[in-house]
Scaffold this motif. Structure first.
Motif, PDB file in Angstrom:
ATOM      1  N   PRO A 142       0.803  -1.226   0.000  1.00  0.00           N
ATOM      2  CA  PRO A 142       0.000   0.000   0.000  1.00  0.00           C
ATOM      3  C   PRO A 142       0.838   1.280   0.000  1.00  0.00           C
ATOM      4  CG  PRO A 142      -0.084  -1.044   2.152  1.00  0.00           C
ATOM      5  CD  PRO A 142       0.665  -1.974   1.250  1.00  0.00           C
ATOM      6  N   VAL A 143       2.130   1.130   0.187  1.00  0.00           N
ATOM      7  CA  VAL A 143       3.070   2.251   0.102  1.00  0.00           C
ATOM      8  C   VAL A 143       4.233   1.767  -0.755  1.00  0.00           C
ATOM      9  CG1 VAL A 143       4.646   3.715   1.409  1.00  0.00           C
ATOM     10  CG2 VAL A 143       2.425   3.135   2.381  1.00  0.00           C
ATOM     11  N   ASN A 144       4.427   2.423  -1.890  1.00  0.00           N
ATOM     12  CA  ASN A 144       5.532   2.033  -2.769  1.00  0.00           C
ATOM     13  C   ASN A 144       6.007   3.241  -3.558  1.00  0.00           C
ATOM     14  OD1 ASN A 144       4.099   2.076  -5.456  1.00  0.00           O
ATOM     15  ND2 ASN A 144       2.828   0.571  -4.380  1.00  0.00           N
ATOM     16  N   GLN A 145       6.989   3.042  -4.409  1.00  0.00           N
ATOM     17  CA  GLN A 145       7.603   4.159  -5.125  1.00  0.00           C
ATOM     18  C   GLN A 145       6.705   4.753  -6.211  1.00  0.00           C
ATOM     19  OE1 GLN A 145       8.180   1.022  -5.695  1.00  0.00           O
ATOM     20  NE2 GLN A 145       8.811   0.652  -7.809  1.00  0.00           N
ATOM     21  N   SER A 166       1.015   9.298  -0.707  1.00  0.00           N
ATOM     22  CA  SER A 166       0.949  10.299  -1.787  1.00  0.00           C
ATOM     23  C   SER A 166      -0.473  10.511  -2.298  1.00  0.00           C
ATOM     24  CB  SER A 166       1.860   9.890  -2.944  1.00  0.00           C
ATOM     25  OG  SER A 166       1.460   8.636  -3.471  1.00  0.00           O
ATOM     26  N   MET A 167      -1.339   9.530  -2.104  1.00  0.00           N
ATOM     27  CA  MET A 167      -2.713   9.659  -2.610  1.00  0.00           C
ATOM     28  C   MET A 167      -3.530  10.669  -1.805  1.00  0.00           C
ATOM     29  SD  MET A 167      -3.401   5.672  -3.632  1.00  0.00           S
ATOM     30  CE  MET A 167      -5.146   5.815  -3.506  1.00  0.00           C
ATOM     31  N   VAL A 223      -0.639   2.250   9.112  1.00  0.00           N
ATOM     32  CA  VAL A 223       0.386   1.614   9.951  1.00  0.00           C
ATOM     33  C   VAL A 223      -0.080   0.220  10.366  1.00  0.00           C
ATOM     34  CG1 VAL A 223       1.536   1.721  12.213  1.00  0.00           C
ATOM     35  CG2 VAL A 223       1.446   3.759  10.752  1.00  0.00           C
ATOM     36  N   THR A 224      -1.335   0.109  10.778  1.00  0.00           N
ATOM     37  CA  THR A 224      -1.884  -1.202  11.155  1.00  0.00           C
ATOM     38  C   THR A 224      -1.812  -2.176   9.982  1.00  0.00           C
ATOM     39  OG1 THR A 224      -3.349  -0.195  12.796  1.00  0.00           O
ATOM     40  CG2 THR A 224      -3.950  -2.394  12.008  1.00  0.00           C
ATOM     41  N   ASP A 225      -2.207  -1.694   8.805  1.00  0.00           N
ATOM     42  CA  ASP A 225      -2.158  -2.542   7.607  1.00  0.00           C
ATOM     43  C   ASP A 225      -0.720  -2.980   7.285  1.00  0.00           C
ATOM     44  OD1 ASP A 225      -4.883  -2.349   7.319  1.00  0.00           O
ATOM     45  OD2 ASP A 225      -4.805  -0.897   5.671  1.00  0.00           O
ATOM     46  N   LEU A 226       0.224  -2.068   7.414  1.00  0.00           N
ATOM     47  CA  LEU A 226       1.623  -2.401   7.134  1.00  0.00           C
ATOM     48  C   LEU A 226       2.172  -3.386   8.168  1.00  0.00           C
ATOM     49  CD1 LEU A 226       2.940   1.116   6.086  1.00  0.00           C
ATOM     50  CD2 LEU A 226       2.635  -0.870   4.591  1.00  0.00           C
ATOM     51  N   GLU A 227       1.778  -3.221   9.425  1.00  0.00           N
ATOM     52  CA  GLU A 227       2.214  -4.160  10.464  1.00  0.00           C
ATOM     53  C   GLU A 227       1.640  -5.551  10.195  1.00  0.00           C
ATOM     54  OE1 GLU A 227       0.914  -2.063  13.968  1.00  0.00           O
ATOM     55  OE2 GLU A 227       2.836  -1.014  14.173  1.00  0.00           O
ATOM     56  N   THR A 228       0.388  -5.626   9.764  1.00  0.00           N
ATOM     57  CA  THR A 228      -0.223  -6.918   9.433  1.00  0.00           C
ATOM     58  C   THR A 228       0.570  -7.585   8.328  1.00  0.00           C
ATOM     59  OG1 THR A 228      -2.422  -6.178  10.104  1.00  0.00           O
ATOM     60  CG2 THR A 228      -2.323  -8.038   8.572  1.00  0.00           C
ATOM     61  N   ARG A 229       0.906  -6.829   7.297  1.00  0.00           N
ATOM     62  CA  ARG A 229       1.687  -7.383   6.196  1.00  0.00           C
ATOM     63  C   ARG A 229       3.069  -7.824   6.669  1.00  0.00           C
ATOM     64  NH1 ARG A 229      -1.969  -4.072   4.091  1.00  0.00           N
ATOM     65  NH2 ARG A 229      -2.801  -4.486   2.003  1.00  0.00           N
ATOM     66  N   ILE A 240       5.208  -9.897   4.312  1.00  0.00           N
ATOM     67  CA  ILE A 240       4.952  -9.182   3.051  1.00  0.00           C
ATOM     68  C   ILE A 240       5.456  -7.751   3.216  1.00  0.00           C
ATOM     69  CG2 ILE A 240       3.175  -8.440   1.415  1.00  0.00           C
ATOM     70  CD1 ILE A 240       1.464 -10.804   2.625  1.00  0.00           C
ATOM     71  N   ILE A 241       6.646  -7.509   2.712  1.00  0.00           N
ATOM     72  CA  ILE A 241       7.310  -6.211   2.858  1.00  0.00           C
ATOM     73  C   ILE A 241       7.853  -5.805   1.496  1.00  0.00           C
ATOM     74  CG2 ILE A 241       9.203  -4.984   4.010  1.00  0.00           C
ATOM     75  CD1 ILE A 241       8.936  -7.059   6.290  1.00  0.00           C
ATOM     76  N   ALA A 242       7.681  -4.549   1.168  1.00  0.00           N
ATOM     77  CA  ALA A 242       8.189  -4.040  -0.108  1.00  0.00           C
ATOM     78  C   ALA A 242       9.708  -4.231  -0.172  1.00  0.00           C
ATOM     79  CB  ALA A 242       7.830  -2.561  -0.255  1.00  0.00           C
ATOM     80  N   PRO A 243      10.252  -4.355  -1.378  1.00  0.00           N
ATOM     81  CA  PRO A 243      11.714  -4.495  -1.527  1.00  0.00           C
ATOM     82  C   PRO A 243      12.446  -3.259  -0.976  1.00  0.00           C
ATOM     83  CG  PRO A 243      10.573  -4.951  -3.593  1.00  0.00           C
ATOM     84  CD  PRO A 243       9.551  -4.427  -2.650  1.00  0.00           C
ATOM     85  N   LYS A 244      13.676  -3.460  -0.565  1.00  0.00           N
ATOM     86  CA  LYS A 244      14.458  -2.389   0.065  1.00  0.00           C
ATOM     87  C   LYS A 244      14.598  -1.153  -0.813  1.00  0.00           C
ATOM     88  CE  LYS A 244      17.234  -5.122   3.227  1.00  0.00           C
ATOM     89  NZ  LYS A 244      18.566  -5.512   3.655  1.00  0.00           N
ATOM     90  N   PHE A 245      14.685  -1.349  -2.128  1.00  0.00           N
ATOM     91  CA  PHE A 245      14.897  -0.188  -2.999  1.00  0.00           C
ATOM     92  C   PHE A 245      13.711   0.773  -2.980  1.00  0.00           C
ATOM     93  CE2 PHE A 245      12.638  -2.949  -5.990  1.00  0.00           C
ATOM     94  CZ  PHE A 245      11.788  -2.051  -6.639  1.00  0.00           C
ATOM     95  N   VAL A 246      12.561   0.326  -2.507  1.00  0.00           N
ATOM     96  CA  VAL A 246      11.359   1.163  -2.462  1.00  0.00           C
ATOM     97  C   VAL A 246      11.443   2.208  -1.347  1.00  0.00           C
ATOM     98  CG1 VAL A 246       8.873   1.094  -1.961  1.00  0.00           C
ATOM     99  CG2 VAL A 246       9.881  -0.606  -3.489  1.00  0.00           C
ATOM    100  N   PHE A 247      12.059   1.845  -0.236  1.00  0.00           N
ATOM    101  CA  PHE A 247      12.031   2.692   0.948  1.00  0.00           C
ATOM    102  C   PHE A 247      12.577   4.105   0.732  1.00  0.00           C
ATOM    103  CE2 PHE A 247      11.196  -1.448   2.529  1.00  0.00           C
ATOM    104  CZ  PHE A 247      10.468  -1.298   3.694  1.00  0.00           C
ATOM    105  N   PRO A 248      13.761   4.298   0.124  1.00  0.00           N
ATOM    106  CA  PRO A 248      14.245   5.670  -0.077  1.00  0.00           C
ATOM    107  C   PRO A 248      13.284   6.520  -0.927  1.00  0.00           C
ATOM    108  CG  PRO A 248      16.006   4.098  -0.499  1.00  0.00           C
ATOM    109  CD  PRO A 248      14.751   3.306  -0.330  1.00  0.00           C
TER     110      PRO A 248
END
Length: 118
Positions: free
Chosen positions: A26-29, A35-36, A71-77, A82-90
Motif C-alpha cells: 500500500p506504500v511504494n515508489q 501520496s494519494m 500503519v496497522t495494515d503495514l504491520e499486518t503485512r 509481506i514487505i516491499a523491496p528495500k529499494f522502495v524505501f528511499p
C-alpha cells in the motif's frame, strides 16, 4: 442481465481473491496512501468558498486516522512477511518528506498543501 452477470462475476472474484488481500504494497515508489491523500486534496478538493475550506480542514483533520490505519495494515503485512523491496524505501521516504516540506511544518515557503489551501 449483462450488468447482473458482470457484477456477479466481480463479486465472485472478490470473494476468491480475499485470501490475497494483504499481498500488495500500500506504500511504494509509484503510488500509495502517503501520496494519494495529498494528491486527492490538491487535485480533487477545490476550495472556492468558506464551506469548501472547512471541508478541506475537516479532511486534513482526518489524515491521522488514515495513517494510523495504514500503519496497522503495514504491520499486518510485515507479520505475514509481506514487505516491499528495500529499494522502495528511499523513494517513499523522499516523496513523504516532500509533502511535509515548508510551512507550517518548518520554516520556508508554504508546503504544497498549505499553498493549495491558500
Amino acid at each position: 442481465k449483462v450488468s447482473y452477470d458482470l457484477k456477479k462475476q466481480d463479486l465472485e472474484s472478490s470473494i476468491a481473491d480475499f485470501k490475497w488481500r494483504y499481498h500488495n504494497y500500500p506504500v511504494n515508489q509509484m503510488f500509495g496512501t502517503h501520496s494519494m491523500v495529498p494528491a486527492f486534496l490538491i487535485n480533487q478538493h477545490s476550495i472556492s468558498n468558506v464551506k469548501e475550506a472547512k471541508d478541506y480542514i475537516s479532511r486534513l483533520n482526518g489524515v491521522p486516522t488514515v495513517f494510523d490505519q495504514l500503519v496497522t495494515d503495514l504491520e499486518t503485512r510485515a507479520n505475514k512477511g509481506i514487505i516491499a523491496p528495500k529499494f522502495v524505501f528511499p523513494h517513499v521516504i523522499d516523496s513523504s518528506k516532500n509533502i511535509i516540506q515548508g510551512a507550517p511544518f518548518e520554516k520556508g515557503d508554504d508546503s504544497t498543501l498549505l499553498a493549495d489551501f491558500k
